[in-house]
Write a protein that holds these residues in place. Sequence first.
Motif, short mmCIF file in Angstrom:
data_model
loop_
_atom_site.label_atom_id
_atom_site.label_comp_id
_atom_site.label_asym_id
_atom_site.label_seq_id
_atom_site.Cartn_x
_atom_site.Cartn_y
_atom_site.Cartn_z
N ARG A 1 -6.53 -6.84 24.62
CA ARG A 1 -7.92 -6.42 24.39
C ARG A 1 -8.69 -7.63 23.85
O ARG A 1 -8.86 -7.80 22.64
N TRP A 2 -9.16 -8.45 24.75
CA TRP A 2 -9.81 -9.70 24.36
C TRP A 2 -11.04 -9.45 23.49
O TRP A 2 -11.36 -10.26 22.61
N VAL B 1 -3.42 -5.44 21.72
CA VAL B 1 -2.85 -5.21 23.04
C VAL B 1 -2.75 -3.71 23.28
O VAL B 1 -2.56 -2.93 22.34
N ASP B 2 -2.92 -3.28 24.54
CA ASP B 2 -2.82 -1.86 24.87
C ASP B 2 -1.50 -1.29 24.36
O ASP B 2 -0.46 -1.93 24.43
N GLU B 3 -1.57 -0.04 23.89
CA GLU B 3 -0.38 0.57 23.30
C GLU B 3 0.74 0.78 24.30
O GLU B 3 1.91 0.88 23.93
N PRO C 1 0.63 1.09 14.22
CA PRO C 1 1.53 1.84 15.09
C PRO C 1 1.06 3.26 15.41
O PRO C 1 1.68 3.94 16.22
N SER C 2 -0.01 3.73 14.74
CA SER C 2 -0.46 5.11 14.95
C SER C 2 -1.97 5.14 15.11
O SER C 2 -2.66 4.16 14.85
N GLY C 3 -2.46 6.33 15.52
CA GLY C 3 -3.89 6.44 15.80
C GLY C 3 -4.71 7.07 14.70
O GLY C 3 -5.80 7.58 14.96
N THR D 1 -11.82 3.04 14.54
CA THR D 1 -11.95 1.74 13.89
C THR D 1 -10.78 0.83 14.24
O THR D 1 -10.98 -0.34 14.59
N LEU D 2 -9.57 1.34 14.12
CA LEU D 2 -8.37 0.57 14.45
C LEU D 2 -7.58 1.33 15.52
O LEU D 2 -7.45 2.55 15.45
N LEU D 3 -7.07 0.59 16.49
CA LEU D 3 -6.36 1.18 17.61
C LEU D 3 -4.88 0.83 17.55
O LEU D 3 -4.50 -0.20 16.97
N ILE D 4 -4.06 1.69 18.15
CA ILE D 4 -2.64 1.36 18.28
C ILE D 4 -2.52 0.06 19.06
O ILE D 4 -3.12 -0.10 20.13
N GLY D 5 -1.77 -0.88 18.53
CA GLY D 5 -1.63 -2.19 19.17
C GLY D 5 -2.51 -3.26 18.56
O GLY D 5 -2.44 -4.43 18.97
N ASP D 6 -3.33 -2.91 17.56
CA ASP D 6 -4.08 -3.92 16.82
C ASP D 6 -3.16 -4.64 15.84
O ASP D 6 -2.30 -4.02 15.20
#
Length: 257
Positions: free
Chosen positions: A248-249, A231-233, A47-49, A54-59
């Motif tokens: 984000r395929w 998915v995009d945040e 939920p955060s950046g 390495t990990l994105l919001i929406g992962d």
Amino acid sequence: MSDNAKKFTGETVKNESGLWETVKVILQALLIAVVVRTVLFQPFNIPSGSLIPTLLIGDYLFVSKYAYGYSRYSIPFGPPLFSGRIFGSQPKRGDIAVFKLPKDNSTDYIKRVVGLPGDRIQVIGGVLHINGKPVLRERVEDYKTTDPYGRTVAVPRYKETFPEGTSHYVIERDGDRGYWDNTDVYTVKPGHYFMMGDNRDNSTDSRDEANVGQVPAENLVGRAEIIFFSVDEDASLWRPWEWPSRIRWNRMFERIR
């Protein structure tokens, strides 16, 4: 008994039997889900950046519960059935781990393990130091992210390599002059771990002793293993026609390092 009565009774028994079979299937499915979630894997979303890039919001990712053994926090709702860890193993430096925030023992946090018990951790001019030695940091291409005002900006990105040889990428949104880019020395207590985010200027982590601090081994939930969806945040649940373009395929089934 009339034929109609016999027929009615038989249908009633059959209906009750079918209902019980349905209930049993549901109960078995729930039991399997609880066992898998407790013993093997648990899904989490970001939920955060704080771990960008390495990990994105929406992962959405799977966390292995068995990686570090089991504690009360491996069980849903964390009932105090036992203390410490069973079948425990120590995290490796560089692991991305989910843990219960020590402040309340209930909030899920995810950060990278940078300090092991007995280590001395310090940040000097944005450079992480472990036991008095700077961690190798190589400048690579800039990374596009958002600043505190929501604007897209290019920020410095570095490849950071731990003494054990594992590497990952970090970003310095505020350059090397961020609030946590110069710290005192933290000595990691026995049975504790020092956690930091890869987005070094936008991460509330073990450097912030008032809000996070060092993480007891008992609070570890598991190790992040793989991204299974992303998915995009700014994607909206109420605009399903946009979903295919928002997914984000390229991040699907990506191993987390």
